[in-house]
Design an enzyme around this catalytic site. Structure first.
Site, short mmCIF file in Angstrom:
data_model
loop_
_atom_site.label_atom_id
_atom_site.label_comp_id
_atom_site.label_asym_id
_atom_site.label_seq_id
_atom_site.Cartn_x
_atom_site.Cartn_y
_atom_site.Cartn_z
N LYS A 184 -43.70 -62.56 -43.03
CA LYS A 184 -43.16 -61.44 -43.53
C LYS A 184 -44.13 -60.71 -44.74
O LYS A 184 -44.98 -61.45 -45.46
CB LYS A 184 -41.95 -61.58 -44.10
CG LYS A 184 -41.11 -62.20 -42.84
CD LYS A 184 -40.67 -61.14 -41.66
CE LYS A 184 -40.40 -62.10 -40.29
NZ LYS A 184 -39.13 -61.88 -39.66
C1 LIG Z 1 -38.29 -62.47 -39.06
C2 LIG Z 1 -36.99 -61.72 -38.38
C3 LIG Z 1 -35.92 -62.41 -38.51
C4 LIG Z 1 -35.21 -63.37 -39.50
O1 LIG Z 1 -36.40 -64.62 -38.95
P1 LIG Z 1 -36.05 -66.05 -39.76
O2 LIG Z 1 -37.38 -66.91 -39.45
O3 LIG Z 1 -34.76 -66.71 -39.37
O4 LIG Z 1 -36.14 -65.56 -41.19
C5 LIG Z 1 -34.79 -61.71 -38.07
N1 LIG Z 1 -35.10 -60.61 -37.18
C6 LIG Z 1 -36.18 -59.97 -36.87
C7 LIG Z 1 -36.58 -58.85 -36.30
C8 LIG Z 1 -37.49 -60.49 -37.55
O5 LIG Z 1 -38.58 -60.25 -37.23
#
Ligand SMILES: *Cc1c(COP(=O)(O)O)cnc(C)c1O
Length: 370
Positions: A184
């Site tokens: 992210k």
């Molecule tokens: C990254 C992401 C999440 C959450 O991911 P985690 O690995 O649980 O932190 C949720 N929704 C979207 C659209 C994502 O891209």
């Protein structure tokens, strides 16, 4: 398979960030301490929403947001299929039923008209995802929510910092979720934050994250069944430092995207991503050649790419949803390819990805068998 020379994503952690984590390790509080409060306050201020609750992942955040907004068994929640599977899974964790709606081919976000089509008397909420960092049409969704008395959860996991009309993604819904997995825009290794303007919802999420304790001073007062979705002090310290330089991070990511666009602009058979306000991934669409063949060719050249996204309703875990009518999702998902995209990617690496991609596009390939 050749070794990966250019990864799809890579962390960008400074010495100051390492120092911040290490100094927490030397302190007496490793969980539920001052860094948690600071990180929550910083995220709330950044998004422009009064309450923030830090949690162990974006998925945990989605789960708690649904619970705290009272979504449960018998309820339907509208979600996109062209997104990360956690969005639909969280709906199933609370015993509710995910209902998929199709996306807009330009924005790749939920299409408000498609959302309206699947609303029933059991619909309680919409999870609006800001796909790849482009905010969804929030005006339209807030209007739908008002007319049908629905809750809106923004999934802003891919869109931290994206601004629409002076408001940041995450500032529109009843609750909004951010995630800090290493790919992210900013990371805590694992982690997430839920923001909400409803203080009762924030209070309930904070309790549910900590085994159902409403008063953290009383270790054994569990008002309801909760979870351990806490984010450690080390993670909060890292998140705080990353958030401090988010403007520079987002600017760097925009530069990388601009460079890719410059180099690939004249390429036939390739659709470049539209402008993003906060770049999560750089996802192109291959209009004339088989995406999977291009992906393996790039892999042979040591370049990692990603199929963002495999539609959720086509996953074995969603066999019961397989017949959902989502023509845009299915058409787009067969064409998308995420290219290596991270803060520290070099210009040489970007040029190498582009020249290998160009070569792969020129190879005569038959259309996909499916
Ligand atoms: C990254 C992401 C999440 C959450 O991911 P985690 O690995 O649980 O932190 C949720 N929704 C979207 C659209 C994502 O891209």
């Amino acid at each position: 398979m050749n070794p990966v020379e250019i990864p799809l994503s890579a962390p960008d952690i400074t010495e100051a960030e390492i120092e911040a984590v290490v100094s927490v390790l030397r302190s007496p509080r490793l969980s539920l301490g001052p860094k948690l409060e600071e990180f929550e306050a910083a995220m709330a201020a950044y998004v422009g929403v009064p309450n923030a609750v830090a949690v162990s992942s974006g998925t945990a955040g989605l789960h708690l947001a649904l619970l705290a907004l009272g979504i449960g068994a018998g309820d339907e929640v509208i979600v996109p299929s062209f997104t990360f599977i956690a969005v639909a899974n969280a709906v199933r964790y609370v015993g509710a039923h995910p209902v998929f709606a199709d996306i807009d081919a330009e924005t790749l976000n939920l299409d408000p008209a498609c959302v309206e089509e699947v609303i029933t008397s059991r619909t309680r909420a919409i999870v609006v995802v800001h796909t790849f960092g482009l905010p969804a049409a929030m005006e339209a969704f807030l209007d739908i929510a008002e007319r049908h008395d629905l809750r809106i959860i923004e999934d802003a996991c891919e869109a931290i910092g994206a601004e629409v009309g002076g408001r940041r993604a995450g500032g529109f819904g009843d609750a909004a979720v951010f995630a800090f997995y290493p790919n992210k825009q900013i990371t805590t290794g694992e982690g997430g934050v839920v923001v909400t303007r409803h203080s009762a919802v924030a209070r309930r999420m904070a309790a549910l994250r900590n085994h159902g304790r409403y008063d953290s001073s009383d270790r054994f007062d569990h008002t309801e069944v909760g979870y351990n979705y806490r984010l450690s002090e080390m993670q909060c310290a890292l998140g705080l430092e990353q958030l401090r330089r988010i403007d520079a991070i987002l600017a760097r990511r925009a530069d990388v995207a601009r460079r890719y666009c410059e180099l690939l602009r004249d390429e036939q058979g390739l659709a470049l991503p539209g402008q993003r306000l906060s770049w999560f991934l750089f996802v192109v669409r291959l209009l004339r050649v088989n995406r999977d063949r291009v992906q393996s060719r790039l892999a042979e050249a040591g370049i990692a790419t990603g199929r963002y996204f495999a539609p959720i309703h086509r996953q074995p875990a969603y066999a019961a949803w397989r017949d959902a009518k989502l023509p845009v999702t299915e058409a787009i998902a067969a064409q998308t390819l995420a290219l290596p995209f991270f803060n520290r990617i070099t210009d040489d690496q970007i040029r190498r990805v582009c020249s290998e991609l160009r070569a792969a596009l020129q190879e005569p390939v038959r259309p996909s068998p499916d």
